[in-house]
Design an enzyme around this catalytic site. Structure first.
Site, short mmCIF file in Angstrom:
data_model
loop_
_atom_site.label_atom_id
_atom_site.label_comp_id
_atom_site.label_asym_id
_atom_site.label_seq_id
_atom_site.Cartn_x
_atom_site.Cartn_y
_atom_site.Cartn_z
N CYS A 59 -12.37 -7.29 12.33
CA CYS A 59 -11.02 -7.34 11.76
C CYS A 59 -10.37 -8.71 11.95
CB CYS A 59 -10.15 -6.26 12.40
SG CYS A 59 -8.49 -6.27 11.72
N LYS A 71 0.82 -1.22 0.00
CA LYS A 71 0.00 0.00 0.00
C LYS A 71 0.85 1.27 0.00
CE LYS A 71 -1.75 -1.49 3.95
NZ LYS A 71 -2.47 -1.61 5.24
FE1 SRM Z 1 -5.39 -0.41 8.65
C1 SRM Z 1 -5.01 -3.64 7.73
C2 SRM Z 1 -8.59 -0.91 9.40
C3 SRM Z 1 -5.85 2.91 8.75
C4 SRM Z 1 -2.01 0.02 8.87
N1 SRM Z 1 -6.61 -2.01 8.52
C5 SRM Z 1 -6.27 -3.25 8.07
C6 SRM Z 1 -7.52 -4.12 7.95
C7 SRM Z 1 -8.04 -3.96 6.56
C8 SRM Z 1 -7.35 -5.61 8.34
C9 SRM Z 1 -6.99 -6.59 7.27
O1 SRM Z 1 -6.04 -6.37 6.50
O2 SRM Z 1 -7.67 -7.61 7.21
C10 SRM Z 1 -8.43 -3.43 8.99
C11 SRM Z 1 -9.93 -3.60 8.79
C12 SRM Z 1 -10.64 -3.56 10.11
C13 SRM Z 1 -12.11 -3.49 10.01
O3 SRM Z 1 -12.78 -4.45 10.45
O4 SRM Z 1 -12.62 -2.48 9.54
C14 SRM Z 1 -7.87 -2.02 8.97
N2 SRM Z 1 -6.95 0.77 8.89
C15 SRM Z 1 -8.19 0.38 9.29
C16 SRM Z 1 -9.07 1.57 9.63
C17 SRM Z 1 -10.53 1.35 9.32
C18 SRM Z 1 -8.85 1.89 11.12
C19 SRM Z 1 -9.71 2.96 11.72
O5 SRM Z 1 -9.83 2.92 12.93
O6 SRM Z 1 -10.20 3.84 11.04
C20 SRM Z 1 -8.35 2.64 8.79
C21 SRM Z 1 -8.86 2.74 7.39
C22 SRM Z 1 -8.21 3.87 6.67
C23 SRM Z 1 -8.75 4.18 5.31
O7 SRM Z 1 -9.85 4.75 5.22
O8 SRM Z 1 -8.07 3.91 4.32
C24 SRM Z 1 -6.94 2.10 8.78
N3 SRM Z 1 -4.15 1.19 8.71
C25 SRM Z 1 -4.54 2.48 8.88
C26 SRM Z 1 -3.42 3.29 9.25
C27 SRM Z 1 -3.46 4.78 9.61
C28 SRM Z 1 -3.18 5.66 8.46
O9 SRM Z 1 -3.11 5.21 7.32
O10 SRM Z 1 -3.01 6.85 8.69
C29 SRM Z 1 -2.32 2.46 9.29
C30 SRM Z 1 -0.89 2.86 9.73
C31 SRM Z 1 -0.17 3.65 8.70
C32 SRM Z 1 0.54 2.74 7.75
O11 SRM Z 1 -0.06 2.31 6.79
O12 SRM Z 1 1.70 2.43 8.01
C33 SRM Z 1 -2.79 1.15 8.94
N4 SRM Z 1 -3.78 -1.60 8.31
C34 SRM Z 1 -2.47 -1.24 8.52
C35 SRM Z 1 -1.64 -2.40 8.31
C36 SRM Z 1 -0.10 -2.45 8.46
C37 SRM Z 1 0.58 -2.14 7.18
C38 SRM Z 1 2.08 -2.35 7.27
O13 SRM Z 1 2.82 -1.50 6.86
O14 SRM Z 1 2.49 -3.39 7.75
C39 SRM Z 1 -2.51 -3.47 7.99
C40 SRM Z 1 -2.12 -4.92 7.70
C41 SRM Z 1 -1.77 -5.15 6.28
O15 SRM Z 1 -1.83 -4.26 5.44
O16 SRM Z 1 -1.40 -6.28 6.00
C42 SRM Z 1 -3.84 -2.92 8.01
#
Ligand code: SRM
Length: 556
Positions: A433, A204
């Protein structure tokens, strides 16, 4: 490839085999017998903004499949028409809630497969979409949600939209499946995206814009950031930041959160060339053999910022100048009613953990529906999981206030809650999640109660402390930028992180690997007591931890 070379990940192989990203989605979607998609299609679905999940509360009785759908909403700006569509679709096909995300989007939860096609059609008919909301592409682009005292917010928002459009993948499969409803397997194996190529990005990619001194998009947590530089009220250019990211895995030192570097300054006319140059550095140098090590932050950490600046300058054909000075003073949102630059008003509304819903006492979802229906109000989503009602004509304020009051929503600047709650965030975690190791959103109200009581007990009253919680170490609520961060390890056990700052420029540090929920009052109580006794004047909790607690840890 020689035998000793590391192997590409499975995701790389399936992307190369099906660069249209269509997979077999159309066929499975139209098969009423199938209640889930196969493993490859689950990966392709992400590029379409869809996650296959199962209800983890009932897993012991067998898997109950459901879907999470995430909108692509650049800058979090939602027109009244789109808002009302999302609201209706969440009632008809979702779990009757809308979830404001930490990237200014909305998520639907609990959608079953039979409703998926209708929900996606509805989103697209409202002229919104979900393309590239997830997957190995550029994600939702963040822009300052707080209408400011100058025109700059609107200008920066327009730039954010331009970048979002320029970095959008070109596959037609999305439209064919979700808008035209094509049931057949799409054979477009020659599709080659002009920007992403056949295999897209290794992982991403995330972009944010910000207007100092307010860091309301947590810009340094993004792969690529644009810090607006203003002179006499005019936008003269952007400082490019790059290499931020939060994701890590417990006990895997190869993975870590990172704050972005400030790379260089450029003029606004070069925005798209610079954006594409940064993205293609990730495309070409990101690690395609290990998804845990594939983000742009690792490329920059390992190759160095000087190398990166040169690479971006060459690709963009733009010599990046020395960064211009800027300063952040605050992160998070502005709540309550405020005046905009044009004489209109905006209302910042705190939404606990971003969940827009109706409860017995507070009927936020119904209130917003009535406001948007009657007053055609623009809704803005913030990166701190809150909502802003923007561009409100002053003569509508009383009517909007009355609707909110009728539905139990407080519109005062403090919104009737503590400072800790106002500055809090939590990811969804259980039961939706698949990666969650512990509760987060559902546990947040209890945690806030505990923290509020402990602050009170220690004579800290309504102290402002930025508190963020996640159910796993992936960092979705950016806990590593918080003053007080809780990161799930296993049920009822959290790693405790301390020492992020108000400006959003400093990472927190691990303080305790394993804190059981019932040990929290003792651990936090001790920290707050020391903070009260040893703080410098009005020093904030995060700064106190960095000044006093970190050196003690280093010395130990
Ligand atoms: Fe996230 C994966 C929810 C912002 C880092 N994130 C996920 C997943 C899709 C789980 C999955 O892969 O199966 C989660 C879904 C949960 C659900 O039931 O809804 C999830 N991420 C979220 C949200 C909904 C959290 C929230 O409280 O709002 C955010 C949606 C953002 C959007 O609208 O696009 C969300 N995720 C973030 C952020 C914050 C940001 O971007 O500012 C991060 C940290 C920043 C970054 O990317 O480094 C983040 N999400 C991750 C990661 C770790 C990525 C990595 O570098 O390792 C995962 C896991 C993955 O991608 O494998 C992940």
């Amino acid at each position: 490839m020689s035998e000793s070379e590391p192997k590409l990940t499975k995701n790389e192989i399936i992307k190369a085999e099906n660069p249209s990203l269509a997979g077999n989605i159309g066929v499975t979607l139209n098969d009423p017998e199938a209640e889930m998609f196969d493993a490859d299609d689950q990966q392709f679905l992400k590029f379409h903004g869809i996650y296959q999940q199962d209800d983890r509360d009932v897993r012991k009785q067998g898997k109950k499949y459901m879907f999470m759908i995430r909108g692509r909403i650049p800058g979090g700006v939602v027109s009244p028409e789109v808002y009302l569509t999302y609201d209706r679709l969440s009632e008809e096909y979702g779990n009757q809630t809308l979830r404001v995300t930490t990237r200014q989007s909305f998520q639907f939860h609990g959608v079953v497969k039979s409703g998926l096609g209708q929900l996606m059609k509805g989103i697209n008919e409202s002229l919104s979409d979900t393309l590239a909301a997830c997957g190995d592409v550029n994600r939702n682009v963040l822009a300052p949600p707080t209408p400011s005292t100058t025109r700059l917010t609107e200008q920066v928002y327009e730039d954010a939209k331009r970048v979002s459009d320029a970095l959008l993948p070109t596959t037609k499969a999305y439209h064919q499946i979700w808008v035209e409803g094509q049931p057949l397997k799409l054979e477009d194996d020659d599709h080659e995206d002009p920007l992403y190529g056949k295999t897209y990005l290794p992982r991403k990619f995330k972009v944010a814009f910000v207007i100092p001194p307010l860091n309301d998009t947590d810009v340094l947590a993004n792969c690529m950031g644009f810090v607006a530089i203003e002179e006499n009220g005019e936008l003269i250019g952007y400082n490019l930041t790059a290499g931020g990211g939060m994701g890590m895995s417990h006990n895997n030192e190869k993975t870590y959160p990172r704050v972005a570097d400030v790379v260089g300054f450029f003029k606004p006319e070069h925005l798209i060339e610079v954006s594409k140059a940064v993205l293609t550095v990730h495309r070409d140098f990101g690690d395609r053999t290990d998804r845990k090590h594939a983000r742009l932050k690792y490329v920059i950490a390992e190759q160095g910022v000087d190398w990166f600046r040169k690479e971006v300058s060459e690709r963009a054909g733009v010599a990046l100048e020395d960064p211009r000075p800027f300063e952040f003073t605050q992160q998070g949102d502005v709540h309550g009613w405020h005046e905009q630059y044009d004489g209109n008003l905006f209302l910042g509304l705190h939404v606990l953990a971003g969940r827009v819903k109706d409860t017995e006492q507070v009927k936020l979802k119904s209130a917003l529906r009535q406001i948007v229906t009657e007053h055609r109000t623009e809704v803005r989503l913030t990166a701190a999981q809150n909502i802003v009602l923007a561009n409100v004509a002053p003569d509508k304020k009383d009517a909007i206030d009355a609707i909110l009051k009728e539905h139990g929503v407080d519109t005062t600047e403090k919104q009737g809650v503590s400072e800790v709650q106002l500055g809090s965030m939590a990811c969804p975690a259980l039961p939706t999640c698949g990666l969650s190791l512990a509760e987060s959103e559902r546990y947040l109200p209890d945690l806030l109660g505990t923290v509020e009581n402990l602050l009170e007990d220690n004579g800290l009253g309504d102290e402002r402390v930025i508190l963020r919680m996640t159910g796993c170490p992936n960092g979705c609520a950016r806990p590593y930028m918080a003053e007080l961060g809780f990161v799930g390890k296993r049920p009822n056990v959290y790693a405790l992180y301390l020492g992020g700052n108000e400006e959003g420029t400093r990472l927190s540090r691990l303080y305790d690997q394993n804190v059981k929920v019932d040990e929290l009052p003792e651990k936090l109580g001790g920290l707050f007591a020391r903070f009260k006794a040893e703080r410098d004047n009005s020093e904030r909790f995060g700064d106190f931890c960095a000044r006093v607690v970190w050196p003690e840890q280093d010395a130990a």
